[in-house]
Design an enzyme around this catalytic site. Structure first.
Site, PDB file in Angstrom:
ATOM      1  N   ARG A 152       1.227   9.250 -11.915  1.00  0.00           N
ATOM      2  CA  ARG A 152       2.616   8.976 -11.682  1.00  0.00           C
ATOM      3  C   ARG A 152       2.814   7.806 -10.707  1.00  0.00           C
ATOM      4  O   ARG A 152       3.881   7.214 -10.640  1.00  0.00           O
ATOM      5  CB  ARG A 152       3.277  10.223 -11.054  1.00  0.00           C
ATOM      6  CG  ARG A 152       3.433  11.351 -12.048  1.00  0.00           C
ATOM      7  CD  ARG A 152       3.977  12.580 -11.370  1.00  0.00           C
ATOM      8  NE  ARG A 152       2.901  13.567 -11.245  1.00  0.00           N
ATOM      9  CZ  ARG A 152       3.077  14.758 -10.677  1.00  0.00           C
ATOM     10  NH1 ARG A 152       4.242  15.075 -10.139  1.00  0.00           N
ATOM     11  NH2 ARG A 152       2.101  15.624 -10.627  1.00  0.00           N
ATOM     12  N   GLY A 153       1.780   7.505  -9.941  1.00  0.00           N
ATOM     13  CA  GLY A 153       1.931   6.586  -8.804  1.00  0.00           C
ATOM     14  C   GLY A 153       2.450   5.197  -9.112  1.00  0.00           C
ATOM     15  O   GLY A 153       3.012   4.539  -8.248  1.00  0.00           O
ATOM     16  N   GLU A 208      -1.544  -0.211 -12.049  1.00  0.00           N
ATOM     17  CA  GLU A 208      -1.953   0.937 -11.246  1.00  0.00           C
ATOM     18  C   GLU A 208      -1.480   0.744  -9.806  1.00  0.00           C
ATOM     19  O   GLU A 208      -1.367  -0.389  -9.335  1.00  0.00           O
ATOM     20  CB  GLU A 208      -3.491   1.062 -11.334  1.00  0.00           C
ATOM     21  CG  GLU A 208      -4.122   2.142 -10.509  1.00  0.00           C
ATOM     22  CD  GLU A 208      -3.703   3.555 -10.863  1.00  0.00           C
ATOM     23  OE1 GLU A 208      -2.495   3.818 -10.871  1.00  0.00           O
ATOM     24  OE2 GLU A 208      -4.584   4.402 -11.084  1.00  0.00           O
ATOM     25  N   ASP A 227      -9.124   3.314  -5.392  1.00  0.00           N
ATOM     26  CA  ASP A 227      -9.829   3.900  -4.264  1.00  0.00           C
ATOM     27  C   ASP A 227     -11.315   3.925  -4.632  1.00  0.00           C
ATOM     28  O   ASP A 227     -12.004   2.907  -4.528  1.00  0.00           O
ATOM     29  CB  ASP A 227      -9.212   5.303  -4.058  1.00  0.00           C
ATOM     30  CG  ASP A 227      -9.619   5.951  -2.760  1.00  0.00           C
ATOM     31  OD1 ASP A 227     -10.778   5.817  -2.365  1.00  0.00           O
ATOM     32  OD2 ASP A 227      -8.786   6.617  -2.134  1.00  0.00           O
ATOM     33  N   VAL A 265      -2.233   6.180   2.666  1.00  0.00           N
ATOM     34  CA  VAL A 265      -0.966   5.482   2.439  1.00  0.00           C
ATOM     35  C   VAL A 265      -0.018   6.265   1.530  1.00  0.00           C
ATOM     36  O   VAL A 265      -0.447   7.028   0.666  1.00  0.00           O
ATOM     37  CB  VAL A 265      -1.184   4.062   1.859  1.00  0.00           C
ATOM     38  CG1 VAL A 265      -1.790   3.140   2.885  1.00  0.00           C
ATOM     39  CG2 VAL A 265      -2.025   4.089   0.592  1.00  0.00           C
ATOM     40  N   ASP A 283       2.233   9.171  -3.260  1.00  0.00           N
ATOM     41  CA  ASP A 283       2.647  10.430  -2.633  1.00  0.00           C
ATOM     42  C   ASP A 283       1.668  10.968  -1.594  1.00  0.00           C
ATOM     43  O   ASP A 283       0.499  10.586  -1.553  1.00  0.00           O
ATOM     44  CB  ASP A 283       2.799  11.506  -3.704  1.00  0.00           C
ATOM     45  CG  ASP A 283       1.430  11.954  -4.250  1.00  0.00           C
ATOM     46  OD1 ASP A 283       0.653  11.101  -4.685  1.00  0.00           O
ATOM     47  OD2 ASP A 283       1.137  13.173  -4.189  1.00  0.00           O
ATOM     48  N   ARG A 313       7.108   9.515  -2.363  1.00  0.00           N
ATOM     49  CA  ARG A 313       6.986   8.479  -3.402  1.00  0.00           C
ATOM     50  C   ARG A 313       8.179   7.530  -3.359  1.00  0.00           C
ATOM     51  O   ARG A 313       8.101   6.399  -3.813  1.00  0.00           O
ATOM     52  CB  ARG A 313       6.915   9.114  -4.798  1.00  0.00           C
ATOM     53  CG  ARG A 313       5.630   9.885  -5.088  1.00  0.00           C
ATOM     54  CD  ARG A 313       5.544  10.177  -6.582  1.00  0.00           C
ATOM     55  NE  ARG A 313       4.582  11.210  -6.915  1.00  0.00           N
ATOM     56  CZ  ARG A 313       3.293  11.003  -7.185  1.00  0.00           C
ATOM     57  NH1 ARG A 313       2.809   9.786  -7.160  1.00  0.00           N
ATOM     58  NH2 ARG A 313       2.512  12.013  -7.492  1.00  0.00           N
TER      59      ARG A 313
END
Ligand code: PRP
Length: 179
Positions: free
Chosen positions: A45-46, A101, A105, A155, A161, A167
Site C-alpha cells: 500500500r505504501g 515503490e 530496504d 520512517v 506507515d 500514512r
C-alpha cells in the site's frame, strides 16, 4: 500489543518531496518519450501517495495498475518469501512499465516483483523508488530512479506507515521513541 510512545520528527519536507517528484517525473518523461502507453505499477500500500503525485507530473500517456506483495511484518530472517496478494489487472507483455515503490530496504520485495514482472516480457521495465536505505540491502537490486537515499531510520508518512498509521502525513518523518 500496545505501542511504545513516540514522536515523529520531520526528515524530508513536503516541499522537498514535491521538488524531487517533479525532477523525477521530468527524467521519466524524457526516458519514455514517444511511448504509446506507459503502465505505471504501484506497489500497495505504501506507494499510493507517491504514485498519485508522480503520475500527475508525467507528460506521457499513462495507465495505472496496482500490485500487492505480502508483508513479512517484523520477521528479520534472510530467507523471506514474498507472496503476491493482489496481481495486476492488465497485461504487460510488450508494454512499457514503470514500477513505483515507496521504499527499498532489504530489497526482497522489489527484487521479487521485478523478477515476476520481467517474466511477463514487458518491452521495457524501469523502477522508481522514493526512498532507499542502501545500508539495509540484502538483495542486489537497484532502482532506475531514486528520490532520496536515507540512513537506517524508522520512517513514516507520505504513504509509509507505522502499524498502519501515519500514512497520511504530507512529509517523511522519523519515529523517535520517547520511553
Ligand atoms: C514495505 C515497503 C516495501 C517493502 C520494502 O512494505 O512498502 O514494499 O516493505 O522492504 P524490503 O526492501 O525489505 O522488501 P510493507 O510490507 O510494509 O507493506 P505496505 O507497502 O503495505 O506498507
Amino acid at each position: 500489543m500496545p505501542h511504545r510512545p513516540y514522536v515523529i520528527d520531520q526528515m524530508i519536507s513536503a516541499k522537498a518531496i514535491s521538488a524531487r517528484v517533479e525532477a523525477l517525473s521530468h527524467e521519466i518523461t524524457a526516458h519514455f518519450k514517444g511511448t504509446n502507453k506507459l503502465i505505471v505499477v504501484g506497489l500497495l500500500r505504501g506507494s499510493f501517495v507517491f504514485i498519485a503525485d508522480l503520475v500527475r507530473e508525467l507528460d506521457l500517456p499513462v495507465e495505472v495498475d496496482f500490485l500487492e506483495a505480502s508483508s513479512y511484518g517484523d520477521a528479520m530472517s534472510s530467507s523471506r518469501e514474498v507472496r503476491i496478494l493482489k496481481d495486476l489487472r492488465g497485461e504487460i507483455a510488450g508494454r512499457d512499465v514503470l514500477v513505483v515503490e515507496d521504499i527499498v530496504d532489504t530489497g526482497f520485495t522489489l527484487s521479487h516483483v521485478v523478477r515476476l514482472l520481467k517474466s511477463r516480457e514487458p518491452k521495457r521495465l524501469e523502477v522508481c523508488v522514493l526512498l532507499d536505505k542502501p545500508s539495509r540491502r540484502e538483495v542486489d537490486i537497484k532502482a532506475t530512479w531514486t528520490g532520496f537515499q536515507i540512513p537506517d531510520e524508522f520512517v513514516v508518512g507520505y504513504g509509509i506507515d507505522f502499524a498502519q498509521r501515519n500514512r497520511n502525513l504530507p512529509y517523511i518523518g522519523k519515529v523517535r521513541f520517547t520511553d
